[in-house]
Enzyme design. Structure first.
Site, PDB file in Angstrom:
ATOM      1  N   SER A  87       0.830  -1.201   0.000  1.00  0.00           N
ATOM      2  CA  SER A  87       0.000   0.000   0.000  1.00  0.00           C
ATOM      3  C   SER A  87       0.874   1.265   0.000  1.00  0.00           C
ATOM      4  O   SER A  87       1.636   1.476  -0.934  1.00  0.00           O
ATOM      5  CB  SER A  87      -0.965  -0.037   1.190  1.00  0.00           C
ATOM      6  OG  SER A  87      -1.984   0.918   1.050  1.00  0.00           O
ATOM      7  N   GLU A 179      -9.976  -4.953  -5.363  1.00  0.00           N
ATOM      8  CA  GLU A 179      -9.504  -3.859  -4.515  1.00  0.00           C
ATOM      9  C   GLU A 179      -9.500  -2.519  -5.236  1.00  0.00           C
ATOM     10  O   GLU A 179      -9.393  -2.436  -6.458  1.00  0.00           O
ATOM     11  CB  GLU A 179      -8.131  -4.168  -3.939  1.00  0.00           C
ATOM     12  CG  GLU A 179      -6.968  -4.120  -4.897  1.00  0.00           C
ATOM     13  CD  GLU A 179      -5.662  -3.995  -4.137  1.00  0.00           C
ATOM     14  OE1 GLU A 179      -5.440  -2.916  -3.548  1.00  0.00           O
ATOM     15  OE2 GLU A 179      -4.890  -4.953  -4.120  1.00  0.00           O
ATOM     16  N   HIS A 209      -7.653  -5.461  -0.695  1.00  0.00           N
ATOM     17  CA  HIS A 209      -6.423  -4.693  -0.537  1.00  0.00           C
ATOM     18  C   HIS A 209      -5.460  -5.376   0.438  1.00  0.00           C
ATOM     19  O   HIS A 209      -5.834  -5.767   1.540  1.00  0.00           O
ATOM     20  CB  HIS A 209      -6.791  -3.298  -0.018  1.00  0.00           C
ATOM     21  CG  HIS A 209      -5.652  -2.346   0.090  1.00  0.00           C
ATOM     22  ND1 HIS A 209      -4.905  -1.948  -0.982  1.00  0.00           N
ATOM     23  CD2 HIS A 209      -5.137  -1.690   1.172  1.00  0.00           C
ATOM     24  CE1 HIS A 209      -3.983  -1.093  -0.588  1.00  0.00           C
ATOM     25  NE2 HIS A 209      -4.100  -0.928   0.723  1.00  0.00           N
TER      26      HIS A 209
END
Length: 248
Positions: A87, A179, A209
């Site tokens: 991320s 996601e 995610h």
């Protein structure tokens, strides 16, 4: 494998955790880093880099570059180092690679990005807006506005997806089909390939995610680490890695 058993101490992974540059820590991401250590067959150094709201993106990047310098000063060769992150940590991984390349610095052997956040321009994210239980699209846009205040959001160190990836080492990009950041992960892979970078892109069906963090409960997440191990073995053997998959 027990922690520390069978690891090649001459090599290492430098890991950057996710959390939107706002939360989380190496402690919260232990479920990723210990499994990545086992998959890579080497120790993982998880960096506790500076985050907001007190600190800026530039501070996080400076910490990442300092950590890489420290690793090299400890005697690790660049070709024995892998960068990885999820991320926002995937964003930091890409920004670190671009900054090292631009400075003419030696680059690591490879990088792994899990669900990378790569576009901080003020774009609405409509794909998978209602399908990702881990990351709301509105939260991504709010954070992007927060961290790009006073910056050029098109700067590759701010939005790596808009950079020139020429000369970067092999990349593995892992994302989930449902996601909210899936499309920019795919764009990173395409951008890197356009620049001649070997890329392994994996889009796992119905995964949210940063799904590898759920390896305690998801068999697909555990399998993803085996794929990371194969990627690193391929890089070590051939210096390259290619291929896409839309199925686990």
């Amino acid at each position: 494998m027990r922690a520390g058993e069978g690891l090649d101490e001459r090599k290492m992974v430098l890991y950057f955790h996710g959390g939107g540059y706002f939360s989380c820590s190496p402690r919260t991401h232990r479920s990723i880093t210990w499994r990545l250590s086992a998959a890579a067959g080497r120790p993982v150094l998880a960096l506790d880099y500076r985050q907001g709201p007190v600190h800026k993106l530039a501070d996080s990047l400076a910490d990442a570059l300092d950590a890489y310098d420290c690793v090299l000063r400890q005697g690790y060769a660049p070709e024995d180092v892998v960068l990885a992150g999820d991320s926002a940590g995937g964003h930091l991984t890409l920004a670190t690679l671009l900054a090292l390349r631009d400075a003419g610095r030696p680059l690591p052997a490879a990088a792994i990005c899990l669900s990378p956040w790569a576009d901080l321009t003020d774009i609405p994210r409509r794909e998978n807006r209602w399908q990702d239980p881990m990351l709301p699209a509105g939260r991504v846009r709010w954070l992007a506005r927060r961290w790009t205040s006073g910056l050029d959001p098109w700067d590759p160190l701010v939005s790596p997806v808009h950079g020139d990836f020429t000369g970067l080492p092999p990349l593995m990009i892992v994302t989930g089909s449902t996601e909210v950041l899936r499309d920019e992960a795919h764009r990173v892979a395409a951008r890197a390939r356009e620049s001649g970078v070997p890329v392994r892109y994996e889009e796992w069906p119905r995964m949210p995610h940063v799904f590898p963090i759920l390896a305690d409960v998801l068999p697909e997440a555990r399998q993803a680490f085996r794929h990371m191990a194969r990627f690193l073995k391929e890089v070590a053997t051939t210096g390259s890695a290619t291929g896409d998959t839309a199925a686990a």
